[in-house]
Design a protein around this motif. Sequence first.
Motif, mmCIF file in Angstrom:
data_model
loop_
_atom_site.group_PDB
_atom_site.id
_atom_site.type_symbol
_atom_site.label_atom_id
_atom_site.label_comp_id
_atom_site.label_asym_id
_atom_site.label_seq_id
_atom_site.Cartn_x
_atom_site.Cartn_y
_atom_site.Cartn_z
ATOM 1 N N ILE A 122 0.814 -1.254 0.101
ATOM 2 C CA ILE A 122 -0.084 -0.005 0.068
ATOM 3 C C ILE A 122 0.988 1.160 -0.233
ATOM 4 O O ILE A 122 0.388 2.102 -0.730
ATOM 5 N N GLY A 123 2.110 1.276 0.866
ATOM 6 C CA GLY A 123 2.712 2.435 0.841
ATOM 7 C C GLY A 123 3.420 2.541 -0.313
ATOM 8 O O GLY A 123 3.550 3.717 -0.951
ATOM 9 N N LEU A 124 3.846 1.333 -1.083
ATOM 10 C CA LEU A 124 4.646 1.671 -2.278
ATOM 11 C C LEU A 124 3.697 2.140 -3.411
ATOM 12 O O LEU A 124 3.983 3.009 -4.189
ATOM 13 N N LYS A 125 2.525 1.700 -3.252
ATOM 14 C CA LYS A 125 1.352 2.099 -4.374
ATOM 15 C C LYS A 125 1.126 3.663 -4.259
ATOM 16 O O LYS A 125 1.098 4.363 -5.232
ATOM 17 N N ASP A 126 1.078 4.261 -2.980
ATOM 18 C CA ASP A 126 0.571 5.437 -2.861
ATOM 19 C C ASP A 126 1.913 6.237 -3.110
ATOM 20 O O ASP A 126 1.712 7.568 -3.411
ATOM 21 N N ARG A 127 2.980 5.881 -2.948
ATOM 22 C CA ARG A 127 4.082 6.729 -3.324
ATOM 23 C C ARG A 127 4.529 6.698 -4.817
ATOM 24 O O ARG A 127 5.433 7.497 -5.190
ATOM 25 N N THR A 128 3.932 5.793 -5.589
ATOM 26 C CA THR A 128 4.146 5.609 -7.116
ATOM 27 C C THR A 128 3.807 7.103 -7.824
ATOM 28 O O THR A 128 2.537 7.209 -7.867
ATOM 29 N N VAL A 129 4.626 7.780 -8.382
ATOM 30 C CA VAL A 129 4.085 8.814 -9.313
ATOM 31 C C VAL A 129 3.804 8.433 -10.904
ATOM 32 O O VAL A 129 4.666 7.853 -11.308
ATOM 33 N N LEU A 130 2.580 8.573 -11.360
ATOM 34 C CA LEU A 130 2.043 7.937 -12.436
ATOM 35 C C LEU A 130 2.555 8.956 -13.652
ATOM 36 O O LEU A 130 1.617 9.479 -14.371
ATOM 37 N N VAL A 131 3.987 8.869 -13.998
ATOM 38 C CA VAL A 131 4.503 9.894 -14.990
ATOM 39 C C VAL A 131 4.779 8.914 -16.255
ATOM 40 O O VAL A 131 5.073 9.608 -17.404
ATOM 41 N N GLN A 135 5.852 3.227 -14.218
ATOM 42 C CA GLN A 135 5.251 3.696 -13.000
ATOM 43 C C GLN A 135 4.077 3.138 -13.268
ATOM 44 O O GLN A 135 3.454 2.683 -12.088
ATOM 45 N N ILE A 136 3.235 3.323 -14.262
ATOM 46 C CA ILE A 136 1.807 2.973 -14.269
ATOM 47 C C ILE A 136 1.546 1.154 -14.038
ATOM 48 O O ILE A 136 0.683 0.846 -13.337
ATOM 49 N N GLN A 137 2.414 0.806 -14.790
ATOM 50 C CA GLN A 137 2.471 -1.078 -14.569
ATOM 51 C C GLN A 137 2.875 -1.318 -13.209
ATOM 52 O O GLN A 137 2.218 -2.439 -12.687
ATOM 53 N N ARG A 138 3.862 -0.503 -12.592
ATOM 54 C CA ARG A 138 4.227 -0.902 -11.306
ATOM 55 C C ARG A 138 2.906 -0.452 -10.086
ATOM 56 O O ARG A 138 2.533 -1.300 -9.376
ATOM 57 N N TYR A 139 2.108 0.615 -10.527
ATOM 58 C CA TYR A 139 1.109 0.740 -9.754
ATOM 59 C C TYR A 139 -0.124 -0.264 -9.763
ATOM 60 O O TYR A 139 -0.543 -0.620 -8.789
#
Length: 276
Positions: A122-131, A135-139
């Motif tokens: 959850i923390g990793l997801k919230d810190r991911t910047v969708l640029v 990053q979108i795939q990681r999210y």
Amino acid sequence: MLICDHFLPSDLYSPIVETHLRETGYYHVSHIGIVQCQSAMINALIERWRPETHTFHFLVGECSVSLEDVAMILGLLTNEIPVTGPTMSSFETLEAECLHHFGVAPRKMDYRGSFIKMTWIIGLKDRTVLVDDIQIQRYVKCHIMLLFGAILFGDKSGVAVHWKFLPLLYNFVGIIQFSWGSTCLAHLNRSLCRATCVDCKEMDGPLTLLLTWVWIRLPFLAPILCNPRLFPIANKWRNLERENYACRYHTFAHYRRLLDDMQEGHAYGIDHIEPA
């Protein structure tokens, strides 16, 4: 009585990733809200579960959750590539998988055995910047792993998810090619079989699937619908205890009596009731 806790699903996703969720096949299941578990009802059903046939046995016949039910309730595919693969438990392998998918590995305090704590994801997801697409795939992978831990393949702790699913997420466009629905059904059947053991104290697995199946196939057990026109169907009973206070007080004896009094025709819209 078995403890059957239904844990809360992951947070809502960013609108930016909606197209990517559709491409992975996890768009519909991402909309499933909180469906509170009904321990008394599930215990009454487990009494009637037969591991030999994976069916519930009633006085009027037998029935079981089907692949069609899974597709209708969760919106997952059921006839694609089987979900298979090795299960390894070394931290080195877990670390390598997380580095590949998320670009960062959990600390030893963020995992236990082969399970990654969902708070870390959850923390990793919230810190991911969708640029960008990476990053979108990681999210989206974080979001899917949270769905695994909260709704589809939850364990008894309710706070972690097994990392064995990560190798199946390597090919992002190929995630939708797996039969996640049939895997979820197999997990439910295994959980029900384990729950019949005399030394079992808790039940895990996709409880949302089980609860919703019971309420649409055996409607005499169902509380009043909160939202009758929603898809996935599981969302019809989201926030159940907030709007149906009476269901909190139904006991194991109450559900046992309803199942004992079940007659032909009570199983609405189900093809799996057969003469005893």
